[in-house]
Motif scaffolding. Structure first.
Motif, PDB file in Angstrom:
ATOM      1  N   GLY A 140       0.789  -1.220   0.000  1.00 32.99           N
ATOM      2  CA  GLY A 140       0.000   0.000   0.000  1.00 32.99           C
ATOM      3  C   GLY A 140       0.823   1.273   0.000  1.00 32.99           C
ATOM      4  N   LEU A 141       2.128   1.156   0.266  1.00 31.76           N
ATOM      5  CA  LEU A 141       3.018   2.311   0.273  1.00 31.76           C
ATOM      6  C   LEU A 141       3.914   2.378  -0.958  1.00 31.76           C
ATOM      7  N   HIS A 142       3.852   1.382  -1.822  1.00 32.78           N
ATOM      8  CA  HIS A 142       4.752   1.335  -2.977  1.00 32.78           C
ATOM      9  C   HIS A 142       4.628   2.563  -3.862  1.00 32.78           C
ATOM     10  N   ALA A 143       3.414   2.933  -4.201  1.00 39.62           N
ATOM     11  CA  ALA A 143       3.236   4.045  -5.142  1.00 39.62           C
ATOM     12  C   ALA A 143       3.803   5.336  -4.559  1.00 39.62           C
ATOM     13  N   GLU A 144       3.476   5.630  -3.313  1.00 35.25           N
ATOM     14  CA  GLU A 144       3.925   6.885  -2.695  1.00 35.25           C
ATOM     15  C   GLU A 144       5.449   7.009  -2.723  1.00 35.25           C
ATOM     16  N   TYR A 145       6.129   5.936  -2.340  1.00 35.39           N
ATOM     17  CA  TYR A 145       7.579   6.051  -2.200  1.00 35.39           C
ATOM     18  C   TYR A 145       8.321   5.781  -3.504  1.00 35.39           C
ATOM     19  N   ALA A 146       7.745   5.016  -4.414  1.00 33.72           N
ATOM     20  CA  ALA A 146       8.349   4.880  -5.742  1.00 33.72           C
ATOM     21  C   ALA A 146       8.294   6.209  -6.475  1.00 33.72           C
ATOM     22  N   ILE A 147       7.207   6.934  -6.307  1.00 29.95           N
ATOM     23  CA  ILE A 147       7.078   8.252  -6.923  1.00 29.95           C
ATOM     24  C   ILE A 147       8.080   9.228  -6.305  1.00 29.95           C
ATOM     25  N   LYS A 148       8.259   9.184  -4.980  1.00 29.66           N
ATOM     26  CA  LYS A 148       9.264  10.027  -4.330  1.00 29.66           C
ATOM     27  C   LYS A 148      10.660   9.703  -4.862  1.00 29.66           C
ATOM     28  N   ALA A 149      10.941   8.420  -5.035  1.00 29.76           N
ATOM     29  CA  ALA A 149      12.261   8.012  -5.533  1.00 29.76           C
ATOM     30  C   ALA A 149      12.494   8.537  -6.938  1.00 29.76           C
ATOM     31  N   ALA A 150      11.501   8.411  -7.795  1.00 29.34           N
ATOM     32  CA  ALA A 150      11.642   8.885  -9.173  1.00 29.34           C
ATOM     33  C   ALA A 150      11.782  10.402  -9.218  1.00 29.34           C
ATOM     34  N   ASN A 151      11.034  11.093  -8.387  1.00 27.55           N
ATOM     35  CA  ASN A 151      11.127  12.548  -8.349  1.00 27.55           C
ATOM     36  C   ASN A 151      12.463  13.023  -7.789  1.00 27.55           C
ATOM     37  N   ALA A 152      13.162  12.140  -7.086  1.00 28.71           N
ATOM     38  CA  ALA A 152      14.515  12.456  -6.622  1.00 28.71           C
ATOM     39  C   ALA A 152      15.552  12.192  -7.706  1.00 28.71           C
ATOM     40  N   GLY A 153      15.106  11.769  -8.866  1.00 26.35           N
ATOM     41  CA  GLY A 153      16.005  11.549  -9.993  1.00 26.35           C
ATOM     42  C   GLY A 153      16.779  10.250  -9.933  1.00 26.35           C
ATOM     43  N   LYS A 154      16.302   9.308  -9.124  1.00 24.59           N
ATOM     44  CA  LYS A 154      16.990   8.030  -8.994  1.00 24.59           C
ATOM     45  C   LYS A 154      16.209   6.936  -9.714  1.00 24.59           C
ATOM     46  N   HIS A 155      16.932   5.929 -10.200  1.00 21.16           N
ATOM     47  CA  HIS A 155      16.273   4.771 -10.799  1.00 21.16           C
ATOM     48  C   HIS A 155      15.520   4.018  -9.712  1.00 21.16           C
ATOM     49  N   VAL A 156      14.417   3.381 -10.094  1.00 22.55           N
ATOM     50  CA  VAL A 156      13.509   2.786  -9.124  1.00 22.55           C
ATOM     51  C   VAL A 156      13.418   1.277  -9.327  1.00 22.55           C
ATOM     52  N   TRP A 157      13.718   0.552  -8.276  1.00 23.31           N
ATOM     53  CA  TRP A 157      13.412  -0.869  -8.199  1.00 23.31           C
ATOM     54  C   TRP A 157      12.295  -1.007  -7.181  1.00 23.31           C
ATOM     55  N   CYS A 158      11.201  -1.623  -7.568  1.00 28.12           N
ATOM     56  CA  CYS A 158      10.025  -1.734  -6.707  1.00 28.12           C
ATOM     57  C   CYS A 158       9.671  -3.201  -6.519  1.00 28.12           C
ATOM     58  N   GLU A 159       9.550  -3.607  -5.262  1.00 28.35           N
ATOM     59  CA  GLU A 159       9.180  -4.992  -4.997  1.00 28.35           C
ATOM     60  C   GLU A 159       7.774  -5.291  -5.523  1.00 28.35           C
ATOM     61  N   LYS A 160       7.563  -6.572  -5.751  1.00 24.65           N
ATOM     62  CA  LYS A 160       6.225  -6.999  -6.128  1.00 24.65           C
ATOM     63  C   LYS A 160       5.404  -7.248  -4.852  1.00 24.65           C
TER      64      LYS A 160
END
Length: 358
Positions: free
Chosen positions: A110-130
């Motif tokens: 339930g928190l994946h979207a919020e923090y994956a978006i924060k990571a991308a907005n920080a200009g970093k590549h994103v690995w997201c667990e399933k």
């Protein structure tokens, strides 16, 4: 329906067009990529962090945690600098940290979207667990944000990096045993304490999210097709515990050409099986989604021995090389989104007791 090869080609073209140029923080391909783990629970502590010590192309350099007591333990064990330690409130400041190239989201679904978006907005590549997120809409938001920031997105489907699984995927195209007729795809476990968030609907809990994506993804990669309809039932033997989410989900997925996949996932049964029946034979992986020891056999006696390398290490090296070499990741966000779309349809089918088109 597009087969898997066409699907991946299309995904690659779409993502490839959106991902150039890359951030300057990885201009040098001679060094390892720095990875920051977001969330220091079991999977990060016992699996990803140790696996990062076995990788050739990336290394653990940062952590993001809401538990201050964990920080000195991780720093002592992995030599993480003070400047590479973050919490959930200041995680956005990683944008200024050239030590970190990749942010790996290892939080409740339930928190994946919020923090994956924060990571991308920080200009970093994103690995997201399933599983990638709770809804297909959240998945699309993650994809859009990564594209906007020109960073790569990879979903943590470690099985697609595993050699026997890759053979099954290849056979979906080459059909060495003739056209596929039926598939059984089952993933689940019984025993031990269930993480409390996995019992909460708003956090993306339930067997269909946690273990069901293994069954769903295996159905797709073993047939090389996308399903067209689904029926499903959900049940629990422990209604006092499973008050919001499913304990067990059984489902049938209909694929083009009359292929039927019998799927099952559970928090109350040990399930770890992928069986494919074709016109001229059969093959299976059993176990099909364990952290090690994935092995199988075919009707003509071929043995598929376990891969010796650490699955998570192989996964992360594959994803790191995609960044370093500017190539398509093996499991893009579009792949994770397709499974979540099917999860939503399975839940709808179970709730309405109807056949739902996908």
């Amino acid at each position: 329906m597009d087969n898997r090869r066409t699907f991946l080609k299309k995904s690659g073209l779409l993502l490839g067009a959106a991902l150039l140029p890359f951030p300057s923080c990885i201009a040098s391909s001679q060094r390892k990529l720095g990875v920051a783990l977001v969330g220091l629970g079991y999977y990060s502590r016992d699996l990803l962090a140790p696996a990062l010590q076995q990788t050739d192309h990336c290394e653990l350099r940062g952590i993001v945690t809401g538990s201050p007591e964990k920080i000195p333990v991780w720093q002592k064990k992995y030599g993480i600098k003070d400047s590479n330690v973050y919490n959930y409130q200041n995680m956005h400041e990683i944008v200024n940290n050239d030590d970190i190239d990749v942010i790996y989201i290892v939080l409740p679904t339930g928190l994946h979207a919020e923090y994956a978006i924060k990571a991308a907005n920080a200009g970093k590549h994103v690995w997201c667990e399933k599983p990638m997120a709770r809804t297909a809409e959240e998945c699309q938001q993650i994809i859009d944000t990564c594209n906007k920031n020109r960073v790569k997105l990879s979903i943590g489907y470690r099985m697609q990096h595993e050699t026997n699984t890759q053979k099954i995927m290849t056979w979906a195209e080459t059909k060495p045993y003739g056209n596929i007729k039926n598939v059984i795809s089952e993933a689940g476990y019984n025993g031990g304490t269930i993480n409390p968030w996995k019992l909460k609907k708003e956090m993306g809990g339930g067997a269909i999210y946690d273990m069901g994506v293994y069954s769903i993804n295996a159905a797709r990669y073993s047939t090389g097709m996308e399903p067209i309809a689904v029926t499903a039932t959900q049940s629990t033997q422990r209604p006092d515990i499973f008050t919001e989410v499913d304990e067990t989900t059984s489902f049938k997925m209909e694929f083009p050409g009359g292929i039927i996949v019998d799927g099952k996932t559970s928090f109350g049964q040990n399930l770890n099986n992928l069986e494919v029946t074709a016109e001229n034979g059969w093959y299976y992986l059993r176990p099909m989604q364990s952290y090690s020891g994935v092995q199988g056999k075919t009707s003509d006696g071929l043995v598929l021995p376990p891969m010796k390398k650490n699955q998570q290490a192989v996964q992360m090296d594959d994803d790191a090389l995609a960044i370093i070499n500017d190539t398509q990741v093996l499991v893009p966000g579009s792949e994770g989104m397709k499974d979540i779309h099917i999860v939503q349809k399975i839940n709808e089918a179970a709730a309405t007791n109807q056949r739902i088109l996908i």
